[in-house]
Scaffold this active site. Structure first.
Site, PDB file in Angstrom:
ATOM      1  N   LYS A  66       8.947   0.589   5.586  1.00  0.00           N
ATOM      2  CA  LYS A  66       8.824   0.223   4.164  1.00  0.00           C
ATOM      3  C   LYS A  66      10.104   0.523   3.382  1.00  0.00           C
ATOM      4  CE  LYS A  66       3.804   1.130   4.104  1.00  0.00           C
ATOM      5  NZ  LYS A  66       3.659   1.760   5.448  1.00  0.00           N
ATOM      6  N   GLY A 219      -6.192   1.599  13.754  1.00  0.00           N
ATOM      7  CA  GLY A 219      -5.650   2.895  14.107  1.00  0.00           C
ATOM      8  C   GLY A 219      -6.678   3.855  14.630  1.00  0.00           C
TER       9      GLY A 219
END
Length: 240
Positions: A66, A219
């Site tokens: 990011k 996840g």
């Protein structure tokens, strides 16, 4: 029914909260796994070599760092990131059009210098941990969350990159505005009955694909399972 996609290719497994040894043990248990996500935690722990090690094991890498900085810094960072061979790289859309353009141009250059195909850059719109109320109260942004996501997705598209990251709740509207091959990659995916943890804007895997998601980030449903292979295959089966 003949699927137009391979379910395993729609899933990206986030390798969070693990040591290097634990990552490789998990990978060995998931022979059908194609995509993995390397985030800030794992990258900070093990450095760029983790990407090479995962690619050597036949995995495609989503490098989710990011990047969000001034254009020059974003460009230099993405130039180096692209040289690792990561197929997907994230930047923050809030960095602005110039920053995204510089990141994309530099990523193409970095990959070319080492003989690799250029990665796809993806712009993060609004993190899926934000809820609508907190978004307004804490940031003071006088736009609805949906409006903000749309604005940032349009900015990303105008900067010439290949897709964005958004919650599954925004996918249906964005897909109308941004048809394939523009990628809409969605975290916030939970099967029915699973703990939502720190996510606020979520959908089930099939709901997200039907809404127009290109790929789903999963996840803890897999990584925290006593049988990761069964958990992964169960999610794949939900997409059939």
């Amino acid at each position: 029914m003949t699927l137009s996609f391979k379910p395993e290719d729609k899933l990206i497994l986030a390798l969070d909260g693990m040591s290097g040894a634990e990552v490789f043990m998990l990978i060995e248990k998931l022979p059908n796994l194609i995509w993995v996500k390397v985030g800030l935690e794992l990258f900070t722990l093990l450095g760029p070599q983790i990407i090479n090690q995962l690619r050597d094991r036949g995995k495609k890498v989503f490098l989710d760092l990011k990047f969000h900085d001034i254009p020059t810094t974003m460009g230099r960072a993405c130039y180096q990131a692209a040289k690792t061979g990561a197929e997907l790289i994230t930047v923050h859309a809030c960095a602005g059009k110039k920053g995204i353009e510089e990141a994309n141009k530099s990523a193409v250059k970095g990959a070319k210098e080492v003989g690799l195909p250029p990665p796809s850059l993806l712009a993060v719109t609004v993190l899926t941990s934000w809820g609508s109320k907190d978004f307004v109260q804490e940031l003071g942004i006088q736009q609805s969350l949906d409006q903000r996501v749309s604005l940032l997705a349009n900015l990303a598209s105008s900067a010439g990159i290949q897709g964005c990251i958004c919650s599954p709740l925004e996918v249906m509207k964005l897909r109308k505005d941004f048809p394939e091959p523009f990628q809409l990659i969605t975290p916030g995916i939970r099967s029915c009955g699973e703990n939502i943890n720190d996510q606020n804007r979520i959908m089930t895997p099939l709901e997200a694909i039907d809404a127009g998601s290109s790929k789903l980030v999963i996840g803890r449903e897999v990584t925290s399972s006593e049988n990761p292979s069964d958990a992964f295959n169960r999610i794949c089966s939900q997409l059939i």
